[in-house]
Design an enzyme around this catalytic site. Sequence first.
Site, short mmCIF file in Angstrom:
data_model
loop_
_atom_site.label_atom_id
_atom_site.label_comp_id
_atom_site.label_asym_id
_atom_site.label_seq_id
_atom_site.Cartn_x
_atom_site.Cartn_y
_atom_site.Cartn_z
N TYR A 53 0.86 -1.33 0.00
CA TYR A 53 -0.12 0.06 -0.15
C TYR A 53 0.87 1.21 0.09
O TYR A 53 1.82 1.36 0.83
CB TYR A 53 -0.93 -0.02 1.36
N GLU A 55 -0.50 4.94 -0.39
CA GLU A 55 -1.23 6.14 -0.57
C GLU A 55 -0.40 7.37 -0.54
O GLU A 55 0.30 7.59 0.24
CB GLU A 55 -2.35 6.07 -0.02
N ASP A 209 -6.69 12.99 -25.40
CA ASP A 209 -6.97 11.76 -24.69
C ASP A 209 -5.87 10.67 -25.82
O ASP A 209 -6.74 10.49 -26.96
CB ASP A 209 -8.27 11.29 -24.56
N THR A 235 -4.63 5.60 -21.68
CA THR A 235 -4.00 4.17 -21.14
C THR A 235 -2.75 3.76 -21.36
O THR A 235 -1.96 4.41 -22.26
CB THR A 235 -4.88 3.14 -22.10
N LYS A 238 -2.68 -0.15 -24.90
CA LYS A 238 -3.02 -0.30 -26.18
C LYS A 238 -2.03 0.05 -27.05
O LYS A 238 -0.86 -1.16 -26.96
CB LYS A 238 -4.23 0.78 -26.48
N ARG A 244 -2.47 -3.16 -18.20
CA ARG A 244 -3.47 -2.49 -18.31
C ARG A 244 -3.33 -1.37 -17.06
O ARG A 244 -3.59 -1.57 -15.93
CB ARG A 244 -4.72 -3.28 -17.69
#
Length: 426
Positions: A53, A55, A209, A235, A238, A244
Amino acid sequence: MPEKDLAQVDAEIAKLIEEENRREHESMRLIASENYASRAVMEATGSCLTNKYSEGYARKRYYEGQAVIDQVEELAISRLRKLFAKTASAGTTEDDIHVNVQPYSGSPANLAVYLAFCQPGDVVMGLGLPAGGHLTHGHTVSITGKYFKSVPYGVRREDHRIDMDEVRKLAKEHKPKVIWAGTTAYPRTLDFPAFREIADEVGAILAADIAHIAGLVATGVHPSPIGIADVVTSTTHKTFRGPRGGMIFCKKAHASAIDRAVFPGLQGGPHNHTTAAIAVAALEASQPAFVDYAKAVVENAKVLAQALVERGFGVTTGGTDNHLMLVDLTSKNIAGKPAAQALDRAGIVANYNAVPFDPRKPFDPSGLRIGTPSVTSRGMGKAEMLKLADWIDRVVANATDEALLAKIAGEVKELCDKFPAPGLRM
Ligand SMILES: *Cc1c(COP(=O)(O)O)cnc(C)c1O
């Protein structure tokens, strides 16, 4: 006792992964948004970094134990800044580019843009979904169309290209907070400087984008919006060939607004295994071989589009500048969905798609979207694209001839055996 492996713990899932591995090997994958991530990217994705973790951002975390994770995230960021500075607009250096690698995927990256710059009810503009835009650019079924007032622009009836005159007219009339320049089913280059001009005329934030084209932008094969747009979302899986995930580039002036929107605005702990794999993908995309790859993606798309035109297919705008084409099947007397299903049975995987001004319904549209990123990752070139055009032609003309579809599936598999895909286990 050594720890059990996946097949011993969960034979069902292990078998399904095995089946998907085989499907990805023995079919021609033409979904324009898909690709093959490398073994190295997948190793990072499947690592112990998933356990941690963290954050916050490097050196400003809310938990201890970040000595390694901070380095992973900083490496990913510095590689991306260097990589995308190379093809950014003239005068833009890596010092001008802020990068956030924490968005869980492309859609959350876009949500961060809304959170950073908009209030609910504000006007936003993006290319309409039927014209090749993305859901998150203000479509009515998306939260972005429900919480914001969406004014979509379209493509021209005559040539199916984005109508910059319409963009300007709508922008002046509706005064959007954000203008999106980005597409998911559009075969031509985007004119980012023209979008910039319009955004400046109406005082809007310009958000580019590049989810589909990040690999083309990183290599200069598609013009870059970096240095031009206020914020650039993408992303990573692609044409970029990473895991991903999502990433956001922005001008330094917007750095804290974007960072605060991603965390704590939208997300909790970042997916550190994904961050590491993005760093790996950025390293891979920095190699000369990746430039050759991106060029070959576009070259293959041009060859395939031309071969389909020669076989009597309608190809939107007459061809392509990027990694995809939109095929209008009207002249072939078959709709997109039955064609895509027949192609799938023949080992050729594409998706049915609306074409501009499609007279048919979105669930049963007239076209197919075909992309070359995956087949190019296998090293396929012109000869294979011509073969593919022949197969597509025969399948579309004989969509209910199951014997023929099975025969073609066999031929497809035979060709695929000669082009092992990155990342798969053989
Ligand atoms: C794919 C895509 C997205 C969304 O990415 P996800 O990772 O599927 O959430 C956003 N914008 C564009 C233009 C896309 O093509």
